[in-house]
Design a protein around this motif. Structure first.
Motif, PDB file in Angstrom:
ATOM      1  N   VAL A  59      -5.128  -0.515  -7.133  1.00  0.00           N
ATOM      2  CA  VAL A  59      -6.450  -1.081  -6.871  1.00  0.00           C
ATOM      3  C   VAL A  59      -7.408   0.095  -6.744  1.00  0.00           C
ATOM      4  O   VAL A  59      -7.259   0.930  -5.848  1.00  0.00           O
ATOM      5  CB  VAL A  59      -6.444  -1.923  -5.582  1.00  0.00           C
ATOM      6  CG1 VAL A  59      -7.827  -2.440  -5.282  1.00  0.00           C
ATOM      7  CG2 VAL A  59      -5.453  -3.062  -5.707  1.00  0.00           C
ATOM      8  N   THR A  88      -3.521   3.498  -0.755  1.00  0.00           N
ATOM      9  CA  THR A  88      -3.855   2.877  -2.032  1.00  0.00           C
ATOM     10  C   THR A  88      -3.030   1.607  -2.224  1.00  0.00           C
ATOM     11  O   THR A  88      -1.809   1.635  -2.065  1.00  0.00           O
ATOM     12  CB  THR A  88      -3.561   3.856  -3.181  1.00  0.00           C
ATOM     13  OG1 THR A  88      -4.308   5.038  -2.961  1.00  0.00           O
ATOM     14  CG2 THR A  88      -3.930   3.258  -4.519  1.00  0.00           C
ATOM     15  N   TRP A 126      -6.968 -11.399  -2.481  1.00  0.00           N
ATOM     16  CA  TRP A 126      -7.803 -10.313  -3.023  1.00  0.00           C
ATOM     17  C   TRP A 126      -9.204 -10.804  -3.335  1.00  0.00           C
ATOM     18  O   TRP A 126     -10.163 -10.050  -3.239  1.00  0.00           O
ATOM     19  CB  TRP A 126      -7.121  -9.680  -4.232  1.00  0.00           C
ATOM     20  CG  TRP A 126      -6.071  -8.738  -3.761  1.00  0.00           C
ATOM     21  CD1 TRP A 126      -4.752  -8.997  -3.577  1.00  0.00           C
ATOM     22  CD2 TRP A 126      -6.276  -7.394  -3.315  1.00  0.00           C
ATOM     23  NE1 TRP A 126      -4.117  -7.904  -3.053  1.00  0.00           N
ATOM     24  CE2 TRP A 126      -5.028  -6.900  -2.886  1.00  0.00           C
ATOM     25  CE3 TRP A 126      -7.390  -6.561  -3.227  1.00  0.00           C
ATOM     26  CZ2 TRP A 126      -4.869  -5.611  -2.386  1.00  0.00           C
ATOM     27  CZ3 TRP A 126      -7.225  -5.269  -2.732  1.00  0.00           C
ATOM     28  CH2 TRP A 126      -5.976  -4.806  -2.316  1.00  0.00           C
ATOM     29  N   ARG A 165       0.831  -1.199   0.000  1.00  0.00           N
ATOM     30  CA  ARG A 165       0.000   0.000   0.000  1.00  0.00           C
ATOM     31  C   ARG A 165       0.867   1.250   0.000  1.00  0.00           C
ATOM     32  O   ARG A 165       1.980   1.249   0.511  1.00  0.00           O
ATOM     33  CB  ARG A 165      -0.930  -0.016   1.214  1.00  0.00           C
ATOM     34  CG  ARG A 165      -1.874  -1.222   1.216  1.00  0.00           C
ATOM     35  CD  ARG A 165      -2.656  -1.319   2.499  1.00  0.00           C
ATOM     36  NE  ARG A 165      -3.672  -0.268   2.561  1.00  0.00           N
ATOM     37  CZ  ARG A 165      -4.305   0.084   3.678  1.00  0.00           C
ATOM     38  NH1 ARG A 165      -3.992  -0.489   4.813  1.00  0.00           N
ATOM     39  NH2 ARG A 165      -5.215   1.028   3.661  1.00  0.00           N
ATOM     40  N   SER A 200      -8.964   2.139  -3.409  1.00  0.00           N
ATOM     41  CA  SER A 200      -8.432   1.529  -2.193  1.00  0.00           C
ATOM     42  C   SER A 200      -7.743   2.534  -1.279  1.00  0.00           C
ATOM     43  O   SER A 200      -7.192   2.151  -0.260  1.00  0.00           O
ATOM     44  CB  SER A 200      -7.464   0.397  -2.541  1.00  0.00           C
ATOM     45  OG  SER A 200      -6.404   0.909  -3.318  1.00  0.00           O
ATOM     46  N   ARG A 252     -10.810 -10.587  -0.077  1.00  0.00           N
ATOM     47  CA  ARG A 252     -10.956  -9.204   0.343  1.00  0.00           C
ATOM     48  C   ARG A 252     -12.131  -8.541  -0.356  1.00  0.00           C
ATOM     49  O   ARG A 252     -12.825  -7.709   0.215  1.00  0.00           O
ATOM     50  CB  ARG A 252      -9.665  -8.485  -0.005  1.00  0.00           C
ATOM     51  CG  ARG A 252      -9.272  -7.363   0.921  1.00  0.00           C
ATOM     52  CD  ARG A 252      -7.905  -6.883   0.481  1.00  0.00           C
ATOM     53  NE  ARG A 252      -7.768  -5.457   0.751  1.00  0.00           N
ATOM     54  CZ  ARG A 252      -7.357  -4.963   1.908  1.00  0.00           C
ATOM     55  NH1 ARG A 252      -7.043  -5.784   2.873  1.00  0.00           N
ATOM     56  NH2 ARG A 252      -7.257  -3.667   2.076  1.00  0.00           N
ATOM     57  N   ARG A 253     -12.316  -8.887  -1.633  1.00  0.00           N
ATOM     58  CA  ARG A 253     -13.374  -8.251  -2.392  1.00  0.00           C
ATOM     59  C   ARG A 253     -14.723  -8.920  -2.194  1.00  0.00           C
ATOM     60  O   ARG A 253     -15.752  -8.301  -2.424  1.00  0.00           O
ATOM     61  CB  ARG A 253     -13.028  -8.286  -3.889  1.00  0.00           C
ATOM     62  CG  ARG A 253     -11.901  -7.344  -4.245  1.00  0.00           C
ATOM     63  CD  ARG A 253     -11.533  -7.527  -5.695  1.00  0.00           C
ATOM     64  NE  ARG A 253     -12.702  -7.392  -6.562  1.00  0.00           N
ATOM     65  CZ  ARG A 253     -13.273  -6.242  -6.872  1.00  0.00           C
ATOM     66  NH1 ARG A 253     -12.787  -5.127  -6.401  1.00  0.00           N
ATOM     67  NH2 ARG A 253     -14.328  -6.206  -7.651  1.00  0.00           N
TER      68      ARG A 253
END
Lengths: 987, 212
Positions: free
Chosen positions: A553, A479, A519, A474, A556, A522-523
């Motif tokens: 992403v 982000t 991911w 990140r 984010s 996470r999504r």
């Protein structure tokens, strides 16, 4: 030959005995031996004559899908430093990553890069990288720290390590993980966080420790004191009207520094230089260690850390007195210094557009007070945002390194996994981490290089580089970026994610699957992929593809955290130290030591000292004089029974009564480049981050530095000019020339460098080095004045700005009437039809007349065979579009001729002319503040023509009438900086 | 005053002068031989597989771009991958001993090491794609490969030879449709060559056009 060659094995064939052939000769050389040597030389010389080497072509067995092209293929990814991502595009040629560019979509990069991102390519191809698993033989455990342990380390395999761990894991599962410890650096990777959570679920009693030598501990503690929890702050330099730096350098090292510099330069260019567009923001630096922000601040004051803390107290008290009505200019009740008074005036008049940046060396108390100031001024939500810590892991709180040392000393750690980092080197000396580590029966260390820590663990595990592994990280604003590889791992290595996944159970998984799975999870709760089936998979696959290609992403970035009123610090200030204090900072080039084996970074001149290949005890002039020390003297710095010896560098801009000790040097085990360079300041460090009272004394020894700029004065030549805001420089009258005029009908390439935007970060120098295959020459050659950088950054003290600096990047000027060309006896440097002063390597015979005749001293000569033409990995790193120069050849900036050629060929093939912005030189594209403008003078609408029309435009050494194509925009002097804000300053 | 040199010195000087002349001649011969070796033309070169352009181009009529895939887009024209060869040779001449290296390459996954005939020095940046775009036919530099049972070099590849064309390129150009043709230059090409847009002769003879 009259005398037969003595048989091999006879005395004359032994080394050092050749002279003994004719022992009767007093001089050691007789007619006979001379003839023998001549004959031998002749035989050798004729033996060296070979046929022209036969060249082979090796086609693919199976052509890859993308085929082979001339334009680099870019992969959006991130370079991670201290856990934080800097979005980049990894440029590859024929599948080899050779050049990093910034990712314009990434909030920390905006298309520019730091010096560290540029150097990541060399880090990947570093021939000293660790390539195999090493296992310490049992005899090696618990014995000496003499660094000879490698002799007892035996090459092993991942399979052996996996097996060793599997045996332990069963025992740990029974015990709930009692005795298992994991030590990581700072990381922001959501996937790694997830793996760690899985690990803690499998082993609930395991311990997670986190250590980074320069972690923002004080800032976090300050936020906790002010707001009751840890927070990160995202600074908006574009919205700030008054920026106060307190021993802080927001333009280098810290996460988001490129963004800070871009925002700062952007508002400066937008406001400062356009009449009537509003006042530019003002910046004020109070600092101990001079940094880039201080160098560019409108005003700066050098102060020891304790004085800065006292200043913060005064600011907090003074602003509390004027609180509620920011426009009130009445003096605060408490007696304050004139400096605080002015700062309070500036801060309160800026109101919510005020921004105070606090450095990591200041106390948590200081950070908390500044948080309260921001809150009082209403700056949260305007000039800065508070966000939840970017490096947090849900449900887990890391323990400290000193906790780990205590546990290791107490025998509570049975197995230790060190994932990245190098704690045996960069732990504070007071902790004695290395000794404690040897008490751990089963320890493993994942690292890029075999380093100080590897020598003290049972298992050394080679790590994959970011450019060759999957991951995520990140940015400073939260982000996220998926880190994608641009090449398969060069060696049999694993990434941190893969290692922790192994510890967490579930067998060996590859990084790609782990990151994708993280991911997907996470999504899943929030996004359309929720649910099962092919449709969800397809949606995720599309999202994954888009995210990889964008490099960020979407959506984010962290949302601003809601914060309650900051608690005001009422505790009394701690007593001020009277001794000289040492401040430990990350080195501008090698950081915390991670980049010590990177030749590009080692040779990159440090921004203010122009020192290469070294660190130094930096002292202010009066302090140094008091201690009887001068630049180059070796001093002994003592604190708490520990001492280090390092050479002194006296820096006029440094604060008195303080010494800066850059970390990251004195590595003993890292590789051929970094071993034994500089001194190790970690050994002196205490367990607290606070400035350390030290005693400094001369040792009597001297040290020779390798510096690239020896004088700071301009010798009255007005090389780097300044201009008052809104003013213009006098136009130089056109001078008559004896040279016939030359027309450039097609293109006329030119460059303009804006000194008002340049922050002196050196990104241009290292980007040029990466793009143009510029060799590293080493400290000795730099000391002899033989550095090879095609663009250097000169620094001159700015007279009007209280100790600030003007930075002036100097590439080849591409003079239209070039002095170098007329003196070349072989026509090796000539003009081409687009106005470039080109250097034709294959014609150059190395007379060096051109360099002698160059008034700008930008030509570089290969005195020795500097370019490494033999090491396989370094060969793979070279840009195939640029010749690798040989010994005896002159070289210099080409305006990135290869990029011009690529654009020209593309334009010719596509039938469309080259548009403005189609060609970015390497230095231009790396520049964080967009200080470098490049383009075609024949295109009236081009950026470079606009820059050349600026009232600040001038040519360096204009009086020589060389008519340089590279010209400058003068620095805008901070004339208004000494003035009070109108009507706001208390008197 | 006695003589400084005795009589024998005359002979030594004569011998030395003769030696200098001989050394110069020898140097020139070595230089010439080296140049010839660099620029030798018309000598068929043996290859790991005796590949015949004559057969593939002349008899079968395969287009150049079938194997040299990037010749229109990149500096390097592209050498056919093993699998490109196998397009046909997985069916044809499977048992031919000459093709054994091809099948070995496919099985082992190792490339076929062709001898490079057209090797330029590393400081020369030649780009095939721009020459093809501007209408320089393959045959201009590579000769009638459709008549070569084993490939040989038909141009010396010396800088002088490059410059001869760069100074006056139009006689060597033909329309795009004719670029991959092996036939001699059609007369219609002259009109086309006059119309094609080229960089100035000054640009095309700049050092920086080919060297960087």
């Amino acid at each position: 030959m009259t005398r037969p060659t003595p048989p091999i094995g006879s005395e004359s064939h032994l080394p050092g005995r050749t002279i003994a052939i004719e022992p009767e000769s007093p001089e050691g050389m007789t007619r006979r031996s001379a003839l023998q040597l001549m004959a031998a030389s002749l035989a050798l010389a004729s033996g060296a004559c070979t046929r022209i080497p036969e060249h082979r072509l090796y086609p693919y067995v199976s052509m890859p899908e993308a085929g082979r092209g001339d334009r680099p293929a870019y992969y959006a990814s991130a370079v991670v430093r201290d856990g934080y991502a800097e979005g980049v595009l990894v440029g590859t040629r024929d599948g080899r990553p050779i050049k990093i560019e910034g990712n314009p979509s990434h909030p920390s990069s905006l298309g520019s890069t730091s010096v560290f991102a540029q150097a990541a390519v060399l880090e990947l191809w570093d021939p000293d990288r660790s390539q195999a698993v090493l296992e310490q033989l049992p005899a090696g455990v618990g014995t000496g720290l003499d660094g000879k342990a490698s002799a007892r380390a035996a090459p092993s395999t991942w399979a052996a390590f996996d097996e060793a761990w599997r045996q332990r894991a069963t025992a740990f599962e029974a015990r709930g993980g009692e005795g298992l410890a994991v030590l990581t650096g700072c990381f922001t990777s959501p996937t790694l966080g997830r793996q760690l959570q899985a690990l803690m679920t499998r082993f609930p009693k395991a311990r997670w420790h986190r250590h980074a030598p320069l972690a923002p501990n004080a800032a976090r503690a300050g936020a906790r004191a002010a707001f009751g929890r840890e927070l990160d702050f995202v600074l908006h330099f574009d919205r700030a009207r008054f920026v106060l730096g307190l021993d802080a350098d927001p333009f280098s090292q810290v996460p988001g520094h490129i963004r800070h510099a871009r925002d700062w330069a952007g508002q400066r260019a937008g406001a400062g230089n356009v009449a009537g567009a509003g006042e530019p923001s003002r910046s004020f630096a109070v600092e101990t260690t001079p940094g880039l922000f201080g160098a560019r601040a409108d005003e700066r004051v050098a102060m020891a850390p304790a004085a800065i803390e006292a200043l913060v107290d005064e600011l907090a008290a003074g602003l509390a007195a004027v609180a509620g009505s920011p426009s009130i200019g009445s003096p605060p009740a408490a007696p304050v210094s004139p400096l605080s008074r002015r700062l309070i005036g500036h801060l309160s008049s800026a109101g919510k557009a005020a921004l105070v940046v606090v450095g990591p060396a200041l106390s948590a108390r200081c950070h908390a007070q500044v948080a309260a100031i921001h809150h009082r001024l209403g700056a949260f939500g305007h000039s800065l945002d508070a966000i939840e810590p970017v490096d947090g892991v849900d449900g887990l709180a890391p323990r400290s390194l000193s906790d780990l040392v205590d546990a290791m000393d107490g025998g509570a750690v049975d197995s230790l996994f060190i994932v990245g980092g190098n704690p045996a080197y960069d732990a504070p000396g007071a902790l004695e981490f290395g000794a404690a580590l040897q008490r751990v029966p089963f320890s493993a260390h994942l690292a890029l290089h075999e380093d100080e820590t590897s020598r003290r663990v049972v298992w050394h595990l080679p790590a994959s580089h970011e450019i060759e592994s999957w991951g995520d990280a990140r940015a400073h604003d939260g982000t996220a970026t998926i880190v994608q590889p641009a090449i398969l791992p060069l060696y049999d290595t694993r990434s941190p994610i893969e290692l922790v996944a192994l510890l967490a159970g579930g067998g060996r998984s590859d990084g790609h699957a782990l990151v994708q799975e993280a991911w997907r999870q996470r999504r899943a709760p929030s996004q359309a992929e929720a649910g099962e089936g092919d449709a969800a998979d397809a949606r995720f696959a599309a999202w994954w593809r888009d995210t990889l290609s964008a490099g960020v992403v979407a959506g984010s970035a962290a949302a601003p955290a809601s914060i309650a009123a900051a608690s005001v610090i009422t505790s009394p200030a701690p007593p001020r130290a009277t001794a000289i204090v040492a401040v430990f900072v990350a080195d501008a080039s090698v950081g915390d030591g991670r980049y010590a084996n990177n030749g590009w970074l080692q040779e990159l001149p440090r921004p203010l000292t122009k020192l290469t290949w070294d660190n130094a005890v930096v002292l202010a002039p009066r302090t140094a004089a008091r201690l009887g020390l001068a630049t180059g003297d070796v001093a002994r710095v003592t604190a708490g029974g520990r001492h280090v010896e390092g050479p002194v560098w006296v820096l006029a801009e440094h604060a008195e009564d303080a010494a800066t000790l850059p970390l990251g040097y004195g590595r003993s085990v890292v590789g051929r480049v970094g071993n034994g360079v500089g001194f190790d300041a970690y050994r002196l460090r205490g367990t607290s981050d606070a400035p350390l009272p030290v005693t400094i004394e001369p040792t009597g020894a001297r040290h020779r530095f390798a510096v690239t700029q020896h004088r700071l004065d301009q010798m009255g030549r007005d090389l780097a000019r300044t201009v008052a805001p809104g003013q213009s420089l006098p136009k130089a009258p056109a001078k008559a020339s004896l040279y016939p005029p030359v027309a450039y009908p097609d293109h006329a390439w030119a460059m303009v460098i804006d000194l008002d935007a340049c922050i002196g970060c050196n990104a241009c120098t290292i980007a040029c080095q990466a793009e143009n295959n510029i060799p590293v020459v080493g400290a000795e050659q730099v000391a002899a004045g033989r550095e090879m950088h095609w663009i250097r950054v000169d620094r001159y003290p700015a007279d009007e700005a209280g100790g600030g600096s003007i930075f002036q990047p100097v590439p080849c000027m591409h003079c239209e009437d070039a002095p170098c060309e007329v003196v070349c006896p072989v026509g090796a440097t000539v003009h081409d039809s687009e106005g470039l002063n080109v250097q034709v390597y294959n014609r150059c015979v190395g007379t060096r007349f051109c360099s002698n005749n160059c008034p700008y001293k930008v030509r570089r000569f290969n005195f020795l065979q500097y370019a490494d033409e033999t090491t396989e990995t370094l060969k793979a790193m070279h840009n195939p579009d640029v010749t690798v120069r040989q010994v005896g050849v002159m070289e210099k900036c080409t305006y990135c001729l290869q990029r011009l050629s690529r654009a020209r060929l593309h334009a010719e093939k596509a039938g469309a002319p080259i548009a403005d912005g189609d060609v970015l030189t390497a230095c231009q594209s790396a520049c964080p503040t967009l200080a470098i403008h490049f383009g075609d003078l024949n295109d009236a609408a081009s950026d470079v023509v606009r820059a050349k029309r600026s009232p600040r435009h001038y040519a360096m050494l204009d009086e020589l009438n060389t008519r340089p194509r590279t010209t400058y925009l003068a620095r805008v002097a901070g004339a208004a900086s000494n003035a009070a804000p109108p009507g706001k300053e208390p008197t | 005053m006695p003589q400084v040199f005795d009589r024998r010195a005359n002979l030594a000087v004569k011998v030395a002068m003769l030696a200098i002349v001989l050394a110069l001649v020898a140097g020139a011969l070595v230089w010439g031989a080296t140049l010839r070796e660099f620029s030798a033309t018309g000598e068929p070169q043996s290859q790991p597989i005796p590949f015949s352009h004559k057969h593939h181009v002349g008899d079968v009529g395969i287009d150049c771009r079938y194997c040299h895939t990037t010749v229109e887009t990149a500096a390097f024209p592209g050498m056919p991958s093993t699998h490109t060869c196998l397009t046909c040779h997985s069916q044809l001449y499977l048992d031919a001993p000459a093709l054994a290296p091809l099948h070995r390459s496919a099985t082992a996954g190792t490339p076929i090491a062709w001898r490079q005939l057209h090797k330029l020095p590393d400081f020369v940046y030649f780009d095939h794609s721009i020459h093809i775009t501007k209408g320089v036919a393959c045959v201009e530099c590579h000769g009638r490969v459709d008549q070569m049972p084993l490939e040989w070099r038909s141009a010396p590849l010396l800088m002088q030879w490059c410059l001869d064309c760069h100074r006056d390129p139009r006689p060597h150009l033909r329309p795009p449709a004719e670029v991959f043709s092996m036939t001699p230059k059609p007369p219609v090409a002259d009109g086309w060559a006059r119309s094609v847009s080229l960089q100035s002769i000054r640009r095309m003879t700049d050092c920086s056009t080919c060297h960087r």
